[in-house]
Enzyme design. Sequence first.
Site, PDB file in Angstrom:
ATOM      1  N   LYS A   1       0.864  -1.191   0.000  1.00 16.37           N
ATOM      2  CA  LYS A   1       0.000   0.000   0.000  1.00 16.37           C
ATOM      3  C   LYS A   1       0.897   1.236   0.000  1.00 16.37           C
ATOM      4  CE  LYS A   1      -1.690   2.781   2.965  1.00 16.37           C
ATOM      5  NZ  LYS A   1      -1.564   4.046   2.202  1.00 16.37           N
TER       6      LYS A   1
ATOM      7  N   GLU B   1      10.642   1.064  10.001  1.00 19.29           N
ATOM      8  CA  GLU B   1      11.638   2.110   9.694  1.00 19.29           C
ATOM      9  C   GLU B   1      10.941   3.429   9.982  1.00 19.29           C
ATOM     10  OE1 GLU B   1      14.705   1.623   8.805  1.00 19.29           O
ATOM     11  OE2 GLU B   1      14.639  -0.510   8.347  1.00 19.29           O
TER      12      GLU B   1
ATOM     13  N   CYS C   1      14.145  10.772   6.367  1.00 23.36           N
ATOM     14  CA  CYS C   1      14.115  10.240   7.739  1.00 23.36           C
ATOM     15  C   CYS C   1      15.453  10.455   8.447  1.00 23.36           C
ATOM     16  CB  CYS C   1      13.751   8.773   7.721  1.00 23.36           C
ATOM     17  SG  CYS C   1      14.757   7.836   6.558  1.00 23.36           S
TER      18      CYS C   1
ATOM     19  N   GLU D   1      11.005  15.564  15.109  1.00 24.23           N
ATOM     20  CA  GLU D   1      11.256  15.507  13.670  1.00 24.23           C
ATOM     21  C   GLU D   1      10.347  16.526  12.962  1.00 24.23           C
ATOM     22  OE1 GLU D   1       9.847  11.982  11.539  1.00 24.23           O
ATOM     23  OE2 GLU D   1      11.789  11.915  10.545  1.00 24.23           O
TER      24      GLU D   1
HETATM   25  P1  NAD Z   1       2.806   8.240   8.054  1.00 29.65           P
HETATM   26  O1  NAD Z   1       3.088   7.391   9.236  1.00 29.65           O
HETATM   27  O2  NAD Z   1       1.821   9.317   8.176  1.00 29.65           O
HETATM   28  O3  NAD Z   1       2.287   7.343   6.844  1.00 29.65           O
HETATM   29  C1  NAD Z   1       3.048   6.262   6.339  1.00 29.65           C
HETATM   30  C2  NAD Z   1       2.117   5.263   5.708  1.00 29.65           C
HETATM   31  O4  NAD Z   1       1.281   4.721   6.720  1.00 29.65           O
HETATM   32  C3  NAD Z   1       1.192   5.828   4.627  1.00 29.65           C
HETATM   33  O5  NAD Z   1       1.118   4.899   3.566  1.00 29.65           O
HETATM   34  C4  NAD Z   1      -0.137   5.925   5.347  1.00 29.65           C
HETATM   35  O6  NAD Z   1      -1.247   5.799   4.499  1.00 29.65           O
HETATM   36  C5  NAD Z   1      -0.063   4.733   6.291  1.00 29.65           C
HETATM   37  N1  NAD Z   1      -0.934   4.826   7.477  1.00 29.65           N
HETATM   38  C6  NAD Z   1      -1.314   5.947   8.138  1.00 29.65           C
HETATM   39  N2  NAD Z   1      -2.144   5.616   9.174  1.00 29.65           N
HETATM   40  C7  NAD Z   1      -2.272   4.269   9.154  1.00 29.65           C
HETATM   41  C8  NAD Z   1      -2.982   3.331   9.961  1.00 29.65           C
HETATM   42  N3  NAD Z   1      -3.733   3.712  10.999  1.00 29.65           N
HETATM   43  N4  NAD Z   1      -2.872   2.024   9.672  1.00 29.65           N
HETATM   44  C9  NAD Z   1      -2.106   1.610   8.633  1.00 29.65           C
HETATM   45  N5  NAD Z   1      -1.440   2.439   7.816  1.00 29.65           N
HETATM   46  C10 NAD Z   1      -1.503   3.759   8.073  1.00 29.65           C
HETATM   47  O7  NAD Z   1       4.211   8.773   7.561  1.00 29.65           O
HETATM   48  P2  NAD Z   1       4.503   9.754   6.329  1.00 29.65           P
HETATM   49  O8  NAD Z   1       4.101  11.127   6.737  1.00 29.65           O
HETATM   50  O9  NAD Z   1       3.961   9.171   5.072  1.00 29.65           O
HETATM   51  O10 NAD Z   1       6.084   9.647   6.218  1.00 29.65           O
HETATM   52  C11 NAD Z   1       6.942  10.424   6.959  1.00 29.65           C
HETATM   53  C12 NAD Z   1       7.557   9.603   8.066  1.00 29.65           C
HETATM   54  O11 NAD Z   1       8.214   8.460   7.523  1.00 29.65           O
HETATM   55  C13 NAD Z   1       8.618  10.366   8.817  1.00 29.65           C
HETATM   56  O12 NAD Z   1       8.476  10.165  10.203  1.00 29.65           O
HETATM   57  C14 NAD Z   1       9.917   9.729   8.319  1.00 29.65           C
HETATM   58  O13 NAD Z   1      10.990   9.853   9.194  1.00 29.65           O
HETATM   59  C15 NAD Z   1       9.512   8.324   8.102  1.00 29.65           C
HETATM   60  N6  NAD Z   1      10.437   7.653   7.174  1.00 29.65           N
HETATM   61  C16 NAD Z   1      11.350   6.756   7.678  1.00 29.65           C
HETATM   62  C17 NAD Z   1      12.264   6.122   6.837  1.00 29.65           C
HETATM   63  C18 NAD Z   1      13.285   5.152   7.395  1.00 29.65           C
HETATM   64  O14 NAD Z   1      13.905   4.456   6.616  1.00 29.65           O
HETATM   65  N7  NAD Z   1      13.493   5.074   8.701  1.00 29.65           N
HETATM   66  C19 NAD Z   1      12.243   6.402   5.476  1.00 29.65           C
HETATM   67  C20 NAD Z   1      11.316   7.305   4.985  1.00 29.65           C
HETATM   68  C21 NAD Z   1      10.407   7.923   5.851  1.00 29.65           C
END
Ligand code: NAD
Length: 496
Positions: free
Chosen positions: A182, A257, A291, A390
């Site tokens: 997804k 991650e 990230c 962050e």
């Molecule tokens: P997010 O947690 O808002 O969303 C990530 C994904 O989770 C999306 O696909 C979203 O639709 C899904 N999601 C949201 N709520 C959900 C739920 N209740 N159940 C299941 N899925 C759900 O994060 P974002 O804003 O898309 O991304 C930014 C974050 O990602 C930052 O915190 C960043 O640091 C992190 N990130 C980490 C890495 C790493 O390798 N450590 C890499 C890239 C991004």
Amino acid sequence: MTNVETAKGHYIAGKWQPAHGDETFDVINPATEEIIALVSAGDEQDINAAVAAAREAFDNGPWPKMSGKERGGYLRKIAEIITRRIDELSALEVKDNGKPFPEAKWDIEDTAGTFEFYANLAEQLDESPEEIIALSEPGFSSKAIKEPIGVAGAIIPWNFPMLMAAWKVAPALAAGCTMVLKPSEITPLTALALADIAIEAGLPDGVLNIVTGLGQGAGQPLAEHKDVDKMAFTGSVPTGAKIMEMAARNIKNVSLELGGKSPLVIFNDTDIEIAVEWIMFGIFWNQGQVCSATSRVLVEESLYPALLERLVLEAQKITIGEGTIDGVLLGPLVNQAQYQKVLASIERAIAEGATLASGGKKPSHLSEGYYLEPTILTDMPEDSWIWQEEIFGPVVCVKAFKTEAQAIAMANNSRFGLAAAVMSKDQARCDRVAKAFKAGIVWVNCSQPTFVEAPWGGYKQSGIGRELGKWGLNNYLETKQITQFNSDEPWGWYLK
Ligand code: NAD
């Protein structure tokens, strides 16, 4: 291009299938604020169909039983198609995410490279199918073999849309798992392109399934699904915690991650010009939506004034604009919500005592688009929001330190532990500081370069498990021991 401009449903069981419901969500170009696509908002029924297809492909299909060489052949074909379509996919990523074209091109090259790398690792699985275990007990022999975990679910964020998909799809498929992916609802377009690529590569039905949708509507039923054996998640800490809770219900294997607040410690023997380039790259590439972004910079006191002056000067020279324009280094933030969140964080930082050394507002020459000047903040207290949380934008916090011990303590004073970096000409000092960091990724005399061969993941609240390299493959493998008794004699519990 197929399946991109208007909603065409989901990629399930090897083909495009109509979505269960009529709901769609808008995809917006953050540079122009225009709607560029309507994409199906998948629901529980769509996820059920995708998981059923992945289950069938795993339980009864050829995929997990194929040799690694055969699976690797499919991955290599996917890599080839991505490489052939590189300019078009890079342009799509720019429209969807806002990043400058050259950075989008790195992402797509790395996406192809990730499929290529895991094609090689799939082949290597054939070369070492078992590990013989030395037992202390005579009469027995034992070996350990690796098997694919089963059906894997993957949920990914919007900052490196196609690359984050590859970091999960490539190792899962190399291991022999089947998958339901997804993508983020903010940037789903290259994931839809990946479905077309999988079709062109002739990937067997159900091996990869892609359902677009919102977090709650599609992500949640995937993470909760009883037929999913493993969840691989990249995103924020609060969502990661929810995924873990949902996965706990049927004891799914989970890898996470999550976020970061990564420090870069600069000692006074470092060349200022070189340090400033690494700082700027570390926090301004991908608009700071990384990230592992270099969001906290710690500078030895004697170097601090000169370094800050140079950093402000260079940051103000950065070309800001639409990612399609040559020479642009900073594009728009990904959407309105993220833009407002970052602006609010800057306001809060100032209210909590920080000084705005540069940036902090929309550039005056740009009317449309979620643009923000490269922003430099100083003088914030160590316990302030801006130093601890962050922000995920082009916002860097700079503070001075007096001693190595103080720098290490300040760097580690965080609930995150994704990455950290140190710069000094003194190798022994670099080695000491690198070891002292509580972080999963440490850079020395650089910050951010990422290699598919090396493990990626965080300590503390930055996550669980490691992606990339052989560690990424192991995420999708179970270990089975097979132990044999090599005698016709009775065991001796009661037979003598
Ligand atoms: P997010 O947690 O808002 O969303 C990530 C994904 O989770 C999306 O696909 C979203 O639709 C899904 N999601 C949201 N709520 C959900 C739920 N209740 N159940 C299941 N899925 C759900 O994060 P974002 O804003 O898309 O991304 C930014 C974050 O990602 C930052 O915190 C960043 O640091 C992190 N990130 C980490 C890495 C790493 O390798 N450590 C890499 C890239 C991004």
